[in-house]
Motif scaffolding. Structure first.
Motif, PDB file in Angstrom:
ATOM      1  N   LEU A  53       0.799  -1.218   0.000  1.00  0.00           N
ATOM      2  CA  LEU A  53       0.000   0.000   0.000  1.00  0.00           C
ATOM      3  C   LEU A  53       0.839   1.279   0.000  1.00  0.00           C
ATOM      4  CD1 LEU A  53      -3.061  -0.862   2.281  1.00  0.00           C
ATOM      5  CD2 LEU A  53      -2.886  -0.846  -0.201  1.00  0.00           C
ATOM      6  N   PRO A  54       1.934   1.357   0.792  1.00  0.00           N
ATOM      7  CA  PRO A  54       2.742   2.587   0.727  1.00  0.00           C
ATOM      8  C   PRO A  54       3.296   2.877  -0.661  1.00  0.00           C
ATOM      9  CG  PRO A  54       3.300   1.341   2.688  1.00  0.00           C
ATOM     10  CD  PRO A  54       2.394   0.468   1.868  1.00  0.00           C
ATOM     11  N   ILE A  55       3.683   1.816  -1.382  1.00  0.00           N
ATOM     12  CA  ILE A  55       4.206   2.016  -2.737  1.00  0.00           C
ATOM     13  C   ILE A  55       3.115   2.573  -3.647  1.00  0.00           C
ATOM     14  CG2 ILE A  55       5.138   0.837  -4.759  1.00  0.00           C
ATOM     15  CD1 ILE A  55       6.484  -1.141  -2.859  1.00  0.00           C
ATOM     16  N   LEU A  56       1.921   1.975  -3.573  1.00  0.00           N
ATOM     17  CA  LEU A  56       0.811   2.454  -4.394  1.00  0.00           C
ATOM     18  C   LEU A  56       0.425   3.875  -4.032  1.00  0.00           C
ATOM     19  CD1 LEU A  56      -1.462  -0.742  -4.463  1.00  0.00           C
ATOM     20  CD2 LEU A  56       0.074   0.081  -6.243  1.00  0.00           C
ATOM     21  N   GLN A  57       0.392   4.172  -2.732  1.00  0.00           N
ATOM     22  CA  GLN A  57       0.005   5.514  -2.295  1.00  0.00           C
ATOM     23  C   GLN A  57       1.017   6.554  -2.756  1.00  0.00           C
ATOM     24  OE1 GLN A  57      -0.387   4.755   1.907  1.00  0.00           O
ATOM     25  NE2 GLN A  57      -2.606   4.609   1.782  1.00  0.00           N
ATOM     26  N   LEU A  58       2.301   6.228  -2.677  1.00  0.00           N
ATOM     27  CA  LEU A  58       3.322   7.183  -3.096  1.00  0.00           C
ATOM     28  C   LEU A  58       3.196   7.482  -4.585  1.00  0.00           C
ATOM     29  CD1 LEU A  58       5.826   8.850  -2.413  1.00  0.00           C
ATOM     30  CD2 LEU A  58       7.218   6.844  -2.930  1.00  0.00           C
TER      31      LEU A  58
END
Length: 373
Positions: A28-33
């Motif tokens: 999720l952090p990768i997608l959000q970034l």
């Protein structure tokens, strides 16, 4: 130390055993970034522009063509009346309406003066302000062209005095909003993930009953807290590493300063967030309660951090409140180190304040934690 090591091993096993937790931590952090950095922009493009041309002369058509040639405006159609243009703006089909009155060209030729009516949808005040600037720039450019074209031949011998400004853009030479937003989004991800995970982890121990079993063991309170929070400190530093790699590879974010200095500051900042998560967990009994309280505070901190809105534009009382917001300092330092190449001396005031927050927050968290001996 052995006791702390065993607790850390137990925490890592528990984290990686939970298959639902792994996507939250890493995917999720990768997608959000990637998504937020492309979506969060201060630029206003594809402005739906319409006009009412009562004059219908070459001059009015030249003005409309100015808007049509702009990269920011999407010129739609010519409305026959103000009533139909207002109805279109009410339905959301139009953002800006320009009304060219009768005798527009004649007034320019004879009176050297003419009026335009510009109507802007200002529900979004920030976007309306940017749209107004764009409109004024185009009208001023058109006004300059008109002065040159309609100047008397007797006056054309004397060239008008002009002042040319040549701006020099520092730290973001291409004016790319992603260069400004990506470091801020990175701060957002590191903060949210570490706060939520640390806050809900201890509460989960309460829910399943293992916290009571640990409390009656000879494990000291300090050992338990260090062993509990240290894995999330590692995860926070790992998220920073992943974020920096993505920022460089995908967005080509400049990294002019020392990454070692950035890691050193982040290691202190994460202690603030972990202390906050522990403090929240001490006063909640369920993961839902911990999540809602953490979300309440993190939304306030983010909105008042200068990430999306300049702190200088806030009311005076809000600017004073931001002095107690640790996220504000992290946003400032990430941008200073990456974009400006700032050194230790430049970030020392923010570093000392963050260190003070870390000490106070963890003292409060440890003091409020209750362990049955």
């Amino acid at each position: 130390m052995k006791t702390i090591g065993y607790i850390i091993q137990k925490e890592f096993k528990q984290i990686f055993r939970n298959k639902g937790m792994l996507p939250i931590i890493f995917i999720l952090p990768i997608l959000q970034l990637v998504i937020l950095s492309n979506a969060a922009t201060y630029e206003v493009k594809n402005i739906k522009f319409a006009y009412i041309d009562y004059d219908r002369t070459s001059t009015s058509r030249a003005l409309i063509e100015k808007f049509n040639a702009s990269a920011f405006f999407n010129v739609l159609t010519d409305f026959p009346s103000q009533e139909k243009a207002s109805a279109a703006m009410l339905s959301g089909e139009v953002d800006v309406v320009m009304e060219v009155p009768n005798h527009f060209e004649i007034n320019l030729l004879k009176e050297k003066n003419a009026n335009l009516s510009i109507t802007i949808n200002a529900i979004d005040g920030a976007a309306a302000g940017v749209e107004s600037v764009y409109v004024n720039q185009i009208v001023q450019s058109f006004n300059k062209d008109v002065k040159m074209n309609y100047m008397d031949t007797s006056k054309k011998i004397t060239q008008p005095v002009t002042i040319e400004s040549i701006p020099s853009f520092w730290y973001n030479t291409t004016l790319d909003y992603k260069t400004f937003m990506v470091p801020g989004i990175l701060v957002l991800l590191v903060t949210m993930i570490t706060l939520f995970l640390s806050g809900m982890n201890i509460v989960r121990e309460k829910e399943i009953g293992t916290l009571e079993q640990i409390n009656v063991t000879p494990i000291r309170k300090s050992q338990f807290i260090i062993g509990k929070l240290f894995p999330f400190w590692i995860i926070g530093m790992g998220l920073l590493t992943i974020g920096l790699i993505l920022a460089k590879v995908i967005f080509n974010t400049p990294m002019l300063g020392s990454l070692l200095l950035l890691y050193a500051y982040t290691s202190i900042y994460i202690l603030v967030i972990l202390g906050m998560g522990l403090l929240i967990s001490n006063f909640t009994d369920t993961q839902q309660q911990a999540m809602f309280i953490a979300w309440f505070f993190v939304v306030i901190f983010i909105l008042m951090s200068g990430l999306f809105t300049p702190i200088e534009s806030m009311p005076k009382w809000a600017q004073i409140v931001t002095e107690f917001n640790p996220i504000k300092y992290f946003v400032e330092i990430v941008r200073m180190v990456l974009l400006k190449g700032s050194g230790l001396g430049d970030i020392l005031p923010q570093l000392l304040k963050t260190l003070l927050f870390a000490i106070l927050m963890n003292i409060l968290a440890v003091w409020s934690y209750r362990k049955v001996n």
